[in-house]
Design a protein around this motif. Structure first.
Motif, mmCIF file in Angstrom:
data_model
loop_
_atom_site.group_PDB
_atom_site.id
_atom_site.type_symbol
_atom_site.label_atom_id
_atom_site.label_comp_id
_atom_site.label_asym_id
_atom_site.label_seq_id
_atom_site.Cartn_x
_atom_site.Cartn_y
_atom_site.Cartn_z
ATOM 1 N N UNK A 42 0.788 -1.376 -0.122
ATOM 2 C CA UNK A 42 0.112 -0.144 0.082
ATOM 3 C C UNK A 42 0.941 1.140 0.093
ATOM 4 N N UNK A 43 1.830 1.202 0.772
ATOM 5 C CA UNK A 43 2.912 2.444 0.703
ATOM 6 C C UNK A 43 3.593 2.832 -0.367
ATOM 7 N N UNK A 44 3.749 1.416 -1.194
ATOM 8 C CA UNK A 44 4.407 1.810 -2.386
ATOM 9 C C UNK A 44 3.634 2.320 -3.487
ATOM 10 N N UNK A 45 2.331 1.730 -3.365
ATOM 11 C CA UNK A 45 1.402 2.207 -4.236
ATOM 12 C C UNK A 45 1.250 3.982 -4.033
ATOM 13 N N UNK A 46 1.301 4.420 -2.863
ATOM 14 C CA UNK A 46 1.075 5.708 -2.528
ATOM 15 C C UNK A 46 2.088 6.576 -3.002
ATOM 16 N N UNK A 47 3.587 5.958 -2.700
ATOM 17 C CA UNK A 47 4.504 6.773 -3.038
ATOM 18 C C UNK A 47 4.756 6.723 -4.376
ATOM 19 N N UNK A 48 4.685 5.608 -5.164
ATOM 20 C CA UNK A 48 4.874 5.698 -6.719
ATOM 21 C C UNK A 48 3.704 6.801 -7.323
ATOM 22 N N UNK A 49 2.489 6.608 -6.974
ATOM 23 C CA UNK A 49 1.523 7.338 -7.471
ATOM 24 C C UNK A 49 1.622 8.914 -7.095
ATOM 25 N N UNK A 50 1.832 9.269 -5.829
ATOM 26 C CA UNK A 50 1.702 10.624 -5.380
ATOM 27 C C UNK A 50 3.090 11.199 -5.415
ATOM 28 N N UNK A 51 4.020 10.297 -5.235
ATOM 29 C CA UNK A 51 5.449 10.770 -5.362
ATOM 30 C C UNK A 51 6.267 11.108 -6.633
ATOM 31 N N UNK A 52 5.365 10.337 -7.552
ATOM 32 C CA UNK A 52 6.075 10.506 -8.985
ATOM 33 C C UNK A 52 5.088 10.731 -10.079
ATOM 34 N N UNK A 53 3.890 9.681 -10.172
ATOM 35 C CA UNK A 53 3.343 9.700 -11.283
ATOM 36 C C UNK A 53 2.509 11.163 -11.634
ATOM 37 N N UNK A 54 1.892 11.422 -10.592
ATOM 38 C CA UNK A 54 0.995 12.767 -10.394
ATOM 39 C C UNK A 54 1.974 13.879 -11.000
ATOM 40 N N UNK A 55 3.038 13.971 -10.342
ATOM 41 C CA UNK A 55 4.104 15.080 -10.797
ATOM 42 C C UNK A 55 4.331 14.859 -12.258
ATOM 43 N N UNK A 56 4.521 13.735 -12.743
ATOM 44 C CA UNK A 56 4.968 13.673 -14.197
ATOM 45 C C UNK A 56 3.827 13.869 -15.291
#
Length: 150
Positions: free
Chosen positions: A35-49
């Motif tokens: 779950x933490x991996x999902x959040x970090x991937x989505x909000x940490x990178x994908x949304x920004x990209x």
């Protein structure tokens, strides 16, 4: 000798508490790590990209369509399925991912028919202390779908 004696001896030493701790680690800790991996991937990178707002999917969408997150575009939705490609200890889980992908194909088709947008898989892995998107080509595919729906 290893099979008939060593393994039997080792198995005989496994306690009920060992089994409880293993199940806790397997079910609770690994689920939370995923779950933490999902959040970090989505909000940490994908949304920004992508430069768009990514929202957490309702629980019903997770159960019915196997969608973790979504992007809203002109009253249509694009689904995102985030998959860590390794477990917490680094063991690859690619066979499991491909099995799930074939099972989820029908639910993703139903999502597309109902909401208009495709569902994309975003694979992530932990590199050091950072989560990384392992299939960066998906970013271009998602951008193309955003453009199509715009």
């Amino acid at each position: 000798i290893k099979i008939t004696e060593v393994i039997q001896s080792e198995v005989a030493e496994v306690s009920e508490e060992d089994c409880i701790q293993y199940m806790k680690q397997l079910v609770i800790d690994r689920t939370f790590d995923g779950y933490m991996t999902e959040i970090q991937t989505v909000y940490g990178q994908l949304q920004h990209l992508l430069g768009v707002k990514i929202e957490s999917a309702p629980d019903e969408w997770d159960r019915l369509y196997n969608v973790d997150f979504f992007i809203s575009v002109n009253q249509h939705y694009i689904g995102l399925q985030i998959k860590p490609i390794t477990f917490g200890g680094g063991a690859p889980q690619l066979p499991k991912i491909f099995k799930e992908k074939s099972i989820q194909e029908e639910t993703h088709k139903a999502f597309s028919e109902k909401f208009g947008g495709k569902v994309f898989y975003v694979y992530s892995a932990k590199t050091g202390e950072k989560k990384e998107i392992c299939n960066p080509e998906v970013i271009d595919e998602i951008e193309a779908e955003i453009t199509r729906l715009s």
